[in-house]
Structure formats: C-alpha cells, structure tokens
Design a protein around this motif. Structure first.
Motif, PDB file in Angstrom:
ATOM      1  N   SER A 285       8.966 -19.954   0.532  1.00  0.00           N
ATOM      2  CA  SER A 285       8.036 -20.939   0.164  1.00  0.00           C
ATOM      3  C   SER A 285       7.195 -20.167  -0.608  1.00  0.00           C
ATOM      4  O   SER A 285       6.419 -20.800  -1.571  1.00  0.00           O
ATOM      5  N   LYS A 286       6.910 -19.019  -0.727  1.00  0.00           N
ATOM      6  CA  LYS A 286       5.963 -18.296  -1.453  1.00  0.00           C
ATOM      7  C   LYS A 286       6.396 -18.115  -2.841  1.00  0.00           C
ATOM      8  O   LYS A 286       5.748 -18.349  -3.740  1.00  0.00           O
TER       9      LYS A 286
ATOM     10  N   VAL B  72      16.773 -24.857  -0.173  1.00  0.00           N
ATOM     11  CA  VAL B  72      15.372 -24.606  -0.848  1.00  0.00           C
ATOM     12  C   VAL B  72      15.623 -25.755  -1.971  1.00  0.00           C
ATOM     13  O   VAL B  72      16.618 -26.132  -2.554  1.00  0.00           O
TER      14      VAL B  72
ATOM     15  N   VAL C  78      11.858 -26.207   2.237  1.00  0.00           N
ATOM     16  CA  VAL C  78      12.430 -25.051   2.503  1.00  0.00           C
ATOM     17  C   VAL C  78      13.035 -25.133   4.035  1.00  0.00           C
ATOM     18  O   VAL C  78      12.161 -25.255   4.842  1.00  0.00           O
TER      19      VAL C  78
ATOM     20  N   ILE D 299       8.369 -20.423  -4.405  1.00  0.00           N
ATOM     21  CA  ILE D 299       8.128 -21.900  -4.861  1.00  0.00           C
ATOM     22  C   ILE D 299       6.573 -21.925  -5.333  1.00  0.00           C
ATOM     23  O   ILE D 299       6.220 -22.476  -6.377  1.00  0.00           O
ATOM     24  N   LYS D 300       5.732 -21.791  -4.297  1.00  0.00           N
ATOM     25  CA  LYS D 300       4.124 -21.983  -4.575  1.00  0.00           C
ATOM     26  C   LYS D 300       3.797 -20.830  -5.778  1.00  0.00           C
ATOM     27  O   LYS D 300       2.861 -21.519  -6.464  1.00  0.00           O
TER      28      LYS D 300
ATOM     29  N   ALA E 220      12.971 -27.908  -4.733  1.00  0.00           N
ATOM     30  CA  ALA E 220      11.805 -27.929  -5.593  1.00  0.00           C
ATOM     31  C   ALA E 220      12.184 -28.824  -6.694  1.00  0.00           C
ATOM     32  O   ALA E 220      13.033 -28.832  -7.508  1.00  0.00           O
TER      33      ALA E 220
ATOM     34  N   ASN F 180       8.391 -30.319  -1.983  1.00  0.00           N
ATOM     35  CA  ASN F 180       9.294 -29.329  -1.964  1.00  0.00           C
ATOM     36  C   ASN F 180       9.732 -29.010  -0.584  1.00  0.00           C
ATOM     37  O   ASN F 180       8.941 -29.266   0.404  1.00  0.00           O
TER      38      ASN F 180
ATOM     39  N   GLN G 294       3.655 -28.741  -7.907  1.00  0.00           N
ATOM     40  CA  GLN G 294       3.304 -28.491  -6.235  1.00  0.00           C
ATOM     41  C   GLN G 294       2.878 -29.942  -5.657  1.00  0.00           C
ATOM     42  O   GLN G 294       2.630 -30.057  -4.477  1.00  0.00           O
TER      43      GLN G 294
ATOM     44  N   LYS H  40      12.309 -18.031   5.122  1.00  0.00           N
ATOM     45  CA  LYS H  40      11.483 -19.144   4.894  1.00  0.00           C
ATOM     46  C   LYS H  40      10.207 -19.078   4.156  1.00  0.00           C
ATOM     47  O   LYS H  40       9.621 -19.582   3.392  1.00  0.00           O
ATOM     48  N   GLU H  41       9.317 -17.954   4.722  1.00  0.00           N
ATOM     49  CA  GLU H  41       8.163 -17.695   4.282  1.00  0.00           C
ATOM     50  C   GLU H  41       8.123 -17.169   2.883  1.00  0.00           C
ATOM     51  O   GLU H  41       7.219 -17.397   1.722  1.00  0.00           O
TER      52      GLU H  41
END
Length: 136
Positions: A60-61, A91, A77, A63-64, A93, A75, A71, A56-57
């Motif tokens: 998320s990274k 996910v 996750v 996507i960011k 976005a 969004n 942003q 998940k981290e």
C-alpha cells in the motif's frame, strides 16, 4: 489502416499485423490504449509464516508513494490466494496508459529489493519428498 481486403495494425512494440477483414469483423479486438487510464495488476507471493499485515502495508505504501498511480481511483491490496508454495497478495492500481509499463516494472523491482529488508521472503515452488525404505 483499413484496406479493402485487410486491416493493418501496429502493436505497441512496433510489430505490423495484417488481418483479413473477415477475421476483423468476426473476432474480438482488444485495444489497450483507447482509454486514458488502465489498471495494473500484480500478484506477489510471500512465504507461509511471513507477516501478511506487513506485506499489505508495504505494498500500500509503494502504491501511495508512486506519483504516477492515480490516487483518486480505487486501488486495492488484499489476500488473493493461498497457493501451493506461497501466500499471494493481489495489488491493483490505476495509472495513465502511458505510465503502465514503467509503473509495472518499477513496482516489481521495488518489491524484489525491499521485501527482504522488511523480513518478507519471495518463495519459489518446492516439493518435499519422503523416501520410505521398504526393506526395513
């Protein structure tokens, strides 16, 4: 193009579709490009036993870090499903319509190349078969 008996549509990949106006009037037409933004949806499977928090981290990274992802939108996750052969992470976005496919394909490639380095495996469907000897 709307004609007297037919409506002619051109798809994103330049195919021409000719529909009878009766079908157009009595059926649903989905327009993927009318809005200025569109949500990209993915489902990425990781193996049972892999670290869900790491997955998940990492997602998320990704996507960011993608400047094409909007942003300011919400969004997402999260754990989507406990599947037969994998734990599926959903996910979602938001992107500009013109960026949809590039973001979709780039994310797939990034997951494929970077999950392994993070200790995450992408499982494939498998089945365990147990053979019993009836003569024993």
């Amino acid at each position: 193009e709307v004609q007297i008996f037919n409506t002619i549509l051109t798809t994103l990949d330049n195919k021409v579709i000719i529909l009878a106006n009766g079908a157009v009037a009595n059926d649903t037409i989905i327009n993927f490009t009318k809005a200025k933004k569109r949500r990209v949806d993915w489902s990425f499977g990781i193996a049972y036993g892999d670290d869900l928090k790491v997955a998940k981290e990492l997602l998320s990274k990704f996507i960011k870090e993608d400047s094409r992802v909007l942003q300011e939108e919400e969004n997402f996750v999260g754990l989507g499903e406990l599947g037969d052969s994998s734990v599926n992470v959903t996910v979602r976005a938001w992107v500009k319509v013109e960026d949809y496919w590039a973001v979709f394909f780039d994310m797939n490639e990034r997951v494929y190349t970077e999950f392994d380095a993070a200790g995450l495996s992408i499982p494939f469907p498998q089945m365990d078969v147990h053979v019993q000897n009836e003569n024993a």
